[in-house]
Every structure is written in structure tokens, then in C-alpha cells.
Enzyme design. Structure first.
Site, short mmCIF file in Angstrom:
data_model
loop_
_atom_site.label_atom_id
_atom_site.label_comp_id
_atom_site.label_asym_id
_atom_site.label_seq_id
_atom_site.Cartn_x
_atom_site.Cartn_y
_atom_site.Cartn_z
N HIS A 193 2.39 6.06 -1.00
CA HIS A 193 1.64 6.40 -2.22
C HIS A 193 0.46 7.30 -1.87
O HIS A 193 0.17 7.52 -0.69
CB HIS A 193 1.22 5.15 -2.99
CG HIS A 193 0.24 4.25 -2.30
ND1 HIS A 193 0.51 3.59 -1.12
CD2 HIS A 193 -1.03 3.89 -2.63
CE1 HIS A 193 -0.53 2.85 -0.78
NE2 HIS A 193 -1.48 3.02 -1.67
N HIS B 178 -2.89 7.22 -2.24
CA HIS B 178 -4.27 6.83 -1.94
C HIS B 178 -4.72 7.34 -0.56
O HIS B 178 -3.94 7.34 0.40
CB HIS B 178 -4.42 5.31 -2.00
CG HIS B 178 -4.47 4.79 -3.41
ND1 HIS B 178 -4.26 3.48 -3.73
CD2 HIS B 178 -4.72 5.43 -4.60
CE1 HIS B 178 -4.37 3.32 -5.04
NE2 HIS B 178 -4.65 4.49 -5.58
N ASP C 81 -6.47 6.23 1.86
CA ASP C 81 -6.37 5.40 3.05
C ASP C 81 -4.93 5.26 3.54
O ASP C 81 -4.67 4.55 4.52
CB ASP C 81 -7.00 4.02 2.83
CG ASP C 81 -6.32 3.21 1.74
OD1 ASP C 81 -5.75 3.80 0.81
OD2 ASP C 81 -6.37 1.97 1.81
N HIS C 82 -4.00 5.97 2.92
CA HIS C 82 -2.61 6.01 3.39
C HIS C 82 -2.15 7.42 3.76
O HIS C 82 -1.05 7.56 4.29
CB HIS C 82 -1.68 5.40 2.34
CG HIS C 82 -1.89 3.93 2.16
ND1 HIS C 82 -1.08 2.97 2.74
CD2 HIS C 82 -2.87 3.26 1.51
CE1 HIS C 82 -1.55 1.77 2.43
NE2 HIS C 82 -2.62 1.92 1.69
N HIS D 160 0.66 -0.69 -8.53
CA HIS D 160 -0.58 -0.32 -7.82
C HIS D 160 -0.91 1.14 -8.11
O HIS D 160 -2.03 1.49 -8.45
CB HIS D 160 -0.38 -0.56 -6.33
CG HIS D 160 -1.57 -0.25 -5.48
ND1 HIS D 160 -2.76 -0.94 -5.58
CD2 HIS D 160 -1.75 0.69 -4.51
CE1 HIS D 160 -3.62 -0.44 -4.70
NE2 HIS D 160 -3.03 0.54 -4.04
N ASP E 292 1.17 -1.18 -0.43
CA ASP E 292 0.28 -1.93 -1.31
C ASP E 292 1.00 -2.46 -2.56
O ASP E 292 0.37 -2.67 -3.60
CB ASP E 292 -0.91 -1.06 -1.72
CG ASP E 292 -1.80 -0.70 -0.54
OD1 ASP E 292 -1.49 -1.13 0.59
OD2 ASP E 292 -2.80 0.01 -0.75
N HIS F 167 -2.02 -3.59 4.66
CA HIS F 167 -3.40 -4.00 4.95
C HIS F 167 -3.44 -5.39 5.58
O HIS F 167 -2.54 -6.20 5.39
CB HIS F 167 -4.24 -4.04 3.67
CG HIS F 167 -4.54 -2.70 3.10
ND1 HIS F 167 -5.63 -1.96 3.48
CD2 HIS F 167 -3.89 -1.97 2.16
CE1 HIS F 167 -5.65 -0.82 2.80
NE2 HIS F 167 -4.60 -0.80 1.99
#
Length: 255
Positions: A56, A58, A60-61, A114, A133, A171
Site C-alpha cells: 500500500h 503509506h 512507512d512502506h 486500511h 497493515d 509492524h
């Protein structure tokens, strides 16, 4: 021959994964939170990166992707539905599309909730699913973009995979998720035992993922909306499963 899968801690609580096919030498990276630990792992194992699978959009990915590709060029694969806000894709995929890591074929599972374009990657021969996530160890991602019914349906898709499947999520949230899970499922002995196992694992500095789907089905409240004990504890005996899920997710948001 099964994929060799390496869990790579990144940032403060993210995980990336390297999946290596020893038969062909192909190596795929699932998500790119930061470049340094990933490049170090590739170097230590002598693996050549062939593909990057993005779950996805985001940051942090995906934030480490540019730096990884500058050192280890590879094909980038991500959701067609999110191509407009992902890094440039070489292959855009949708529900049911095939993804290859060397000689092993995986399938794309669309899991909106998400984010609306979130996808998971299931590799049945290796018994692995990369969920980031969506489904997480003892939890699920916060519903930022999709709807509660969407997330409930997405988790239902993942729950239907073979119980022995190992779930590789994005995570290290498991200890916090366990504390919440016990607040809505306090009389579950398997959950109590798992909470103790998690504490020991983290005290030893080890990741709590991956985890067998069977264990999630026994202990993750977001997969257990149909459970009579949870329904009774919440006072929702006559609600639909989707309504119970939404109540559990709402409580987690406020926990």
C-alpha cells in the site's frame, strides 16, 4: 522448494521481508520502510533483488524504495487501483493476478480498509501471506480510507486461507494488540497464554511475526466477531458479525 523468508526490522516498529527462491536465485522484497537494513540483509546473504512487492501507499512502506533501487535495480509490483499514488510501477496488479518469485507463483488478494488500494500477496506453496497493515498479529490496521464493512470483508478473505499459512504483517504491534484483545476477550485461555509468549519473545528481542493463521483464528478478536463469548462481553448478542467487528475496531481506536 519453499521460499526462504527473512524478517527485517525497519524504522522503529516496521517489518520488511525478503523472500528468496533458492532454485532460481530470485529474491523479492515486500515493502520498503527504509533502505539500510534491507540492503545490509541482501549483502549478508548474497542475494540479488529481482522484485519489489508493495502492499500500500503509506510512506512507512515505500519511503526506502528509491534508495534500494539505486543500489539493487528490480521490478516494482503494486496495486493497479493505487498506481496514481504509488511509486512508479513496472507491473500493476489486481485481485487474483499472479505474482512470481522465481519458480513460485503467488496470488494478489485485494484487502481494502486500511487504505482503499491495499493488497496482500499469498504464496500457497510456501504457506505464506504478506498482509502488511490489513491482518496483523492479534490485530488489524486502523480503517483510514475504507469502511468497516470493507475491512471486515477483507479480513474474511484472509481468514479463509489454509490455517497453517504463516501471516507476515507489517509492524511490531503485537504486545499492544494483545493488551487490547484481552479487554474484549478476557476469558480466552489461549489468548492469555499467547500474551505471556509475546512478552517472553519481545524480552528476548525477537519479532512476534510471522504467526500461523490458525493462532490468529483462535486469539485475534478482529477475526472472532462471531464468537459468543466476545458478543456477550460486548452486549451485542443479536448484532451482525460486521457490526460486532465495527464495535471492536472502534474500541481499539479509543483504547
Amino acid at each position: 522448494m519453499s521460499l526462504q523468508i527473512l524478517t527485517i526490522p525497519c524504522r522503529t516498529d516496521n517489518y520488511a521481508y525478503l523472500a528468496h527462491d533458492p532454485e532460481t536465485g530470485a529474491t523479492a522484497l515486500v515493502d520498503v520502510p527504509e533502505a539500510g537494513p534491507i540492503l545490509d540483509a541482501l549483502s549478508q546473504h548474497g542475494w540479488r533483488l529481482s522484485d519489489v512487492l508493495i502492499t500500500h501507499h503509506h510512506g512507512d512502506h515505500v519511503e526506502g524504495l528509491k534508495d534500494v533501487l539505486s543500489h539493487a535495480p528490480a521490478r516494482v509490483i503494486g496495486a493497479a487501483a493505487d498506481a496514481h499514488r504509488l511509486p512508479p510501477l513496472d507491473i500493476a496488479v489486481s485481485e487474483g493476478d499472479a505474482v512470481h518469485i522465481g519458480s513460485e507463483t503467488g496470488r494478489v488478494i485485494e484487502v481494502p480498509g486500511h487504505t482503499v488500494g491495499h493488497i496482500a500477496f499469498h504464496f500457497p506453496e510456501s504457506g505464506a501471506v504478506f498482509t502488511a497493515d490489513s491482518l496483523m498479529a492479534l490485530g488489524c490496521g486502523r480503517v483510514f480510507e475504507g469502511t468497516m464493512p470493507q475491512m471486515h470483508a477483507s479480513l474474511g478473505k484472509l481468514a479463509a486461507l489454509p490455517p497453517a499459512t504463516l501471516v507476515y504483517s507489517g509492524h511490531e504491534y503485537t504486545a499492544a494488540n494483545a493488551a487490547f484483545a484481552r479487554s474484549v476477550d478476557p476469558d480466552n485461555p489461549r489468548l492469555a497464554a499467547r500474551t505471556e509468549e509475546i512478552a517472553r519473545t519481545r524480552a528476548a528481542g525477537r519479532p512476534t511475526v510471522p504467526v500461523p493463521l490458525a493462532e490468529e483464528l483462535e486469539t485475534n478478536p478482529f477475526l472472532r466477531a462471531q464468537d459468543p463469548a466476545i458478543r456477550a462481553h460486548l452486549g451485542l448478542e443479536s448484532a451482525t458479525d460486521a457490526e460486532v467487528f465495527a464495535e471492536i475496531r472502534g474500541r481499539k481506536d479509543r483504547f
